[in-house]
Design a protein around this motif. Structure first.
Motif, PDB file in Angstrom:
ATOM      1  N   GLU A 176      13.266  -6.196   3.376  1.00 21.47           N
ATOM      2  CA  GLU A 176      14.077  -6.825   4.423  1.00 21.47           C
ATOM      3  C   GLU A 176      13.206  -7.584   5.410  1.00 21.47           C
ATOM      4  O   GLU A 176      13.513  -8.724   5.781  1.00 21.47           O
ATOM      5  N   ARG A 177      12.124  -6.964   5.818  1.00 19.47           N
ATOM      6  CA  ARG A 177      11.257  -7.606   6.803  1.00 19.47           C
ATOM      7  C   ARG A 177      10.652  -8.890   6.248  1.00 19.47           C
ATOM      8  O   ARG A 177      10.595  -9.911   6.937  1.00 19.47           O
ATOM      9  N   THR A 178      10.184  -8.837   5.012  1.00 21.84           N
ATOM     10  CA  THR A 178       9.592 -10.030   4.400  1.00 21.84           C
ATOM     11  C   THR A 178      10.619 -11.139   4.269  1.00 21.84           C
ATOM     12  O   THR A 178      10.329 -12.316   4.534  1.00 21.84           O
ATOM     13  N   TRP A 179      11.837 -10.783   3.866  1.00 20.94           N
ATOM     14  CA  TRP A 179      12.894 -11.778   3.718  1.00 20.94           C
ATOM     15  C   TRP A 179      13.246 -12.412   5.064  1.00 20.94           C
ATOM     16  O   TRP A 179      13.457 -13.636   5.160  1.00 20.94           O
ATOM     17  N   VAL A 180      13.319 -11.608   6.118  1.00 22.99           N
ATOM     18  CA  VAL A 180      13.650 -12.121   7.446  1.00 22.99           C
ATOM     19  C   VAL A 180      12.551 -13.046   7.957  1.00 22.99           C
ATOM     20  O   VAL A 180      12.829 -14.107   8.547  1.00 22.99           O
ATOM     21  N   LEU A 181      11.299 -12.671   7.757  1.00 27.85           N
ATOM     22  CA  LEU A 181      10.200 -13.537   8.183  1.00 27.85           C
ATOM     23  C   LEU A 181      10.262 -14.888   7.474  1.00 27.85           C
ATOM     24  O   LEU A 181      10.030 -15.935   8.095  1.00 27.85           O
ATOM     25  N   MET A 182      10.577 -14.867   6.191  1.00 27.36           N
ATOM     26  CA  MET A 182      10.693 -16.121   5.447  1.00 27.36           C
ATOM     27  C   MET A 182      11.872 -16.953   5.972  1.00 27.36           C
ATOM     28  O   MET A 182      11.748 -18.168   6.176  1.00 27.36           O
ATOM     29  N   SER A 183      13.012 -16.305   6.225  1.00 30.27           N
ATOM     30  CA  SER A 183      14.205 -17.021   6.687  1.00 30.27           C
ATOM     31  C   SER A 183      14.002 -17.631   8.066  1.00 30.27           C
ATOM     32  O   SER A 183      14.588 -18.678   8.368  1.00 30.27           O
ATOM     33  N   ALA A 184      13.198 -16.985   8.905  1.00 25.70           N
ATOM     34  CA  ALA A 184      12.982 -17.467  10.265  1.00 25.70           C
ATOM     35  C   ALA A 184      11.838 -18.462  10.371  1.00 25.70           C
ATOM     36  O   ALA A 184      11.633 -19.028  11.445  1.00 25.70           O
ATOM     37  N   SER A 185      11.090 -18.693   9.304  1.00 28.10           N
ATOM     38  CA  SER A 185      10.025 -19.696   9.344  1.00 28.10           C
ATOM     39  C   SER A 185      10.645 -21.080   9.515  1.00 28.10           C
ATOM     40  O   SER A 185      11.770 -21.339   9.094  1.00 28.10           O
ATOM     41  N   SER A 186       9.909 -21.978  10.132  1.00 28.67           N
ATOM     42  CA  SER A 186      10.459 -23.270  10.531  1.00 28.67           C
ATOM     43  C   SER A 186      10.996 -24.062   9.342  1.00 28.67           C
ATOM     44  O   SER A 186      12.092 -24.626   9.405  1.00 28.67           O
ATOM     45  N   ASN A 187      10.246 -24.100   8.250  1.00 29.67           N
ATOM     46  CA  ASN A 187      10.672 -24.889   7.092  1.00 29.67           C
ATOM     47  C   ASN A 187      11.943 -24.330   6.457  1.00 29.67           C
ATOM     48  O   ASN A 187      12.887 -25.073   6.164  1.00 29.67           O
ATOM     49  N   HIS A 188      11.978 -23.017   6.259  1.00 28.60           N
ATOM     50  CA  HIS A 188      13.159 -22.422   5.620  1.00 28.60           C
ATOM     51  C   HIS A 188      14.377 -22.474   6.544  1.00 28.60           C
ATOM     52  O   HIS A 188      15.504 -22.663   6.073  1.00 28.60           O
ATOM     53  N   LEU A 189      14.174 -22.298   7.848  1.00 25.50           N
ATOM     54  CA  LEU A 189      15.297 -22.382   8.776  1.00 25.50           C
ATOM     55  C   LEU A 189      15.886 -23.783   8.774  1.00 25.50           C
ATOM     56  O   LEU A 189      17.112 -23.960   8.762  1.00 25.50           O
ATOM     57  N   ARG A 190      15.025 -24.777   8.780  1.00 27.10           N
ATOM     58  CA  ARG A 190      15.498 -26.163   8.764  1.00 27.10           C
ATOM     59  C   ARG A 190      16.222 -26.484   7.456  1.00 27.10           C
ATOM     60  O   ARG A 190      17.292 -27.101   7.460  1.00 27.10           O
ATOM     61  N   GLU A 191      15.657 -26.055   6.336  1.00 24.98           N
ATOM     62  CA  GLU A 191      16.275 -26.335   5.045  1.00 24.98           C
ATOM     63  C   GLU A 191      17.627 -25.638   4.894  1.00 24.98           C
ATOM     64  O   GLU A 191      18.542 -26.170   4.255  1.00 24.98           O
TER      65      GLU A 191
END
Length: 554
Positions: A176-191
């Motif tokens: 869960e933590r790894t997935w949340v960190l990825m989702s909140a990264s600038s590139n993934h959030l923008r995409e």
């Protein structure tokens, strides 16, 4: 002869090292090393669970330092504990496993649980989200290490099989933590916010189309396309979440807002009181904080609820089986107590997460969208506990203050004795002299002025271009003072008006009410704080250099 001399020196050096640490101390440390690390890991998790949420609404330095220290130490302690556990000697005589080692190996999935961290904090800064690939690698490596410990301790006993449900809970938490960190990264959030690719009209044309949410201009209430009324006791949450979902996230990701989005957002704010308008903005920022720094994107979803249910029942079942079906006579009492502490700590983490889920703003938004008598009853039943068990605060309600003249007059030798590595003395000096001011009395005049500027602005772009010229023009001073906001760079203008505001605030001949003077001074010192401490929040320039040069000149 030289070789003999060198060998004797190396031997004496080794001998001296051995003599420095007594044998009894080394034996005691080897016996307690893993236990101390595991207990420290549990303690850090408890600190993060209890204090991490307070970072949203506190300005107390010691709490922020505590959270920062616990956040950085938690992963390191859990990782070192797993490494120590994997290197421990599991074979007592080469044939039979030491029972205490089997029990200690049972701690490995709990360390994975700790690496997953609590729901209330996944990242301390935005940079942590950008390092999600590092956490993904850590997930693979640490799960591998824990599985290696599990295989080394395999004895076919009930305790060995009992590790399996805890592995499930630990991998869920860490994943869960790894997935949340990825989702909140600038590139993934923008995409994630971009519309689906369309070979026809371009993006700008698409954003000129109609949106799914329409706001009545007469009352500012939210309605769906079919005209269904969406306003109740929690209408502020509805409006805040709709604005956050349809606009605020896009603005944060530097995406274009559609014309209808911009047009429809204005009536919402216009028909609110200043207090309500600030509450809506607070809620929007709180939602964004949860997305960037917590597990909100996973927890408040159907998948998150299913994972949380699986993790909770895995932990509960492990505790029940360990209490009633595991023979504990062959294990050390100390290790048994530590195991109970790990189990109770894991259950406390789960229960606390469930309570936060039930009492959160996200729960209010979800319940208010259902619109039936059952959800209304649940809302009324839960609301009294919300203010008791959790804080309704979403931000400190204070503005940081920095004054140029005070910076010049302060004692610069106060922190001379502080070690200068990593500019610690400069860091302490900055925060020692920083002040905080309440903003309660500033909401009404700020909100009124924003509405006035909105009435006179042709569009949103012209509104955002104002740097003080609106007020100067309104009072007829554009010809004499316009240069200070039009002909100079933004950071230069901030410094000019900060000095002028500070000097004029001491004038006894000022006819304006003292309250308005205080508001102007507070806003001026807040802008200087942004210029000096948070330059990344302002347009790019050389503001920090100008500030230092201005202080030297003063």
């Amino acid at each position: 002869m030289l070789i003999t001399f060198a060998s004797s020196m190396i031997f004496m050096e080794k001998r001296s090292v051995i003599q420095v640490i007594p044998e009894s101390v080394r034996k005691l440390w080897n016996e307690w090393e893993l236990r101390v690390m595991v207990l420290l890991s549990v303690s850090l998790q408890i600190v993060l669970i209890l204090f991490s949420k307070r970072r949203k609404y506190t300005t107390t330095p010691w709490i922020r330092i505590l959270i920062w220290s616990a956040y950085l130490s938690a992963d390191w302690v859990a990782t070192v504990s797993l490494g120590t556990l994997s290197s421990s000697q599991g074979d007592s005589d080469g044939k039979f496993l030491d029972p205490n080692y089997t029990l200690m190996a049972f701690w490995a999935p709990f360390l994975l649980l700790h690496l997953g961290g609590p729901d209330t904090i996944t990242a301390y800064s935005l940079e942590d989200n950008e390092l999600w690939l590092r956490h993904l690698l850590g997930l693979v490596v640490q799960v591998g290490v824990a599985f290696y410990v599990f295989l080394r301790s395999w004895a076919g006993t009930r305790l060995t099989f009992l590790s399996i449900p805890m592995f499930v809970a630990g991998i869920i938490k860490y994943g869960e933590r790894t997935w949340v960190l990825m989702s909140a990264s600038s590139n993934h959030l923008r995409e994630s916010l971009l519309p689906s690719p369309d070979p026809g009209p371009d993006y700008v044309e698409i954003m000129r189309g109609d949106t799914a949410i329409v706001f009545h201009k007469d009352k500012g209430d939210i309605t769906s396309p079919d005209g269904k009324y969406i306003d109740d006791a929690y209408s502020l949450f509805d409006k805040a979440y709709s604005l956050f979902k349809n606009q605020f996230r896009h603005l944060y990701a530097d995406l274009i807002l559609s014309f209808s989005d911009r047009k429809n957002s204005e009536p919402i704010i216009r028909h609110l009181s200043p207090e309500e308008a600030f509450q809506v903005v607070e809620m929007e920022i709180s939602f964004m904080y949860d997305v960037l720094y917590t597990k909100a994107t996973v927890v408040y979803s159907l998948l998150g609820i299913l994972l949380r249910t699986a993790s909770f029942f895995s932990t509960i079942s492990t505790l029940v089986i360990f209490c009633f079906f595991i023979d504990k006579h062959e294990f050390s009492n100390i290790d048994i107590n530590i195991t109970y502490l790990l189990l109770l700590g894991a259950i406390f983490l789960e229960i606390y997460a469930i309570i936060m889920l039930i009492l959160s703003d996200w729960r209010i938004v979800w319940l208010s969208s259902k619109k039936n008598s059952l959800t209304d009853s649940i809302c009324r039943a839960i609301t009294p506990f919300r203010s008791v068990l959790t804080s309704d605060k979403r931000w400190p309600g204070r503005m940081a203050q920095n004054n140029l003249i005070n910076s010049c007059l302060r004692d610069n030798t106060k922190f001379n004795q502080v070690p200068r590595f990593f500019d610690m003395n400069r860091f302490l000096e900055r925060y020692w002299y920083m002040k905080w001011e309440k903003v309660d009395d500033m909401k009404e005049p700020i909100f009124s002025l924003v509405l006035q500027m909105t009435n006179h602005a042709k569009d949103l772009r012209s509104l955002l271009k104002h740097r003080g010229d609106y007020v100067i023009t309104k009072w007829g001073f554009i010809e004499t003072l316009g240069w200070s906001v039009v002909d100079v760079e933004f950071d230069h203008s901030i410094l000019l008006w900060h000095i002028a505001t500070d000097l004029c605030s001491y004038s006894d001949e000022d006819p304006n009410p003292k309250a308005r003077c205080k508001i102007s001074k507070c806003l001026s010192e807040y802008m200087l704080y942004l210029l000096v401490m948070c330059p990344f929040m302002l347009p790019k320039g050389i503001g920090e250099f100008r500030f230092r040069d201005t202080c030297a000149e003063a």
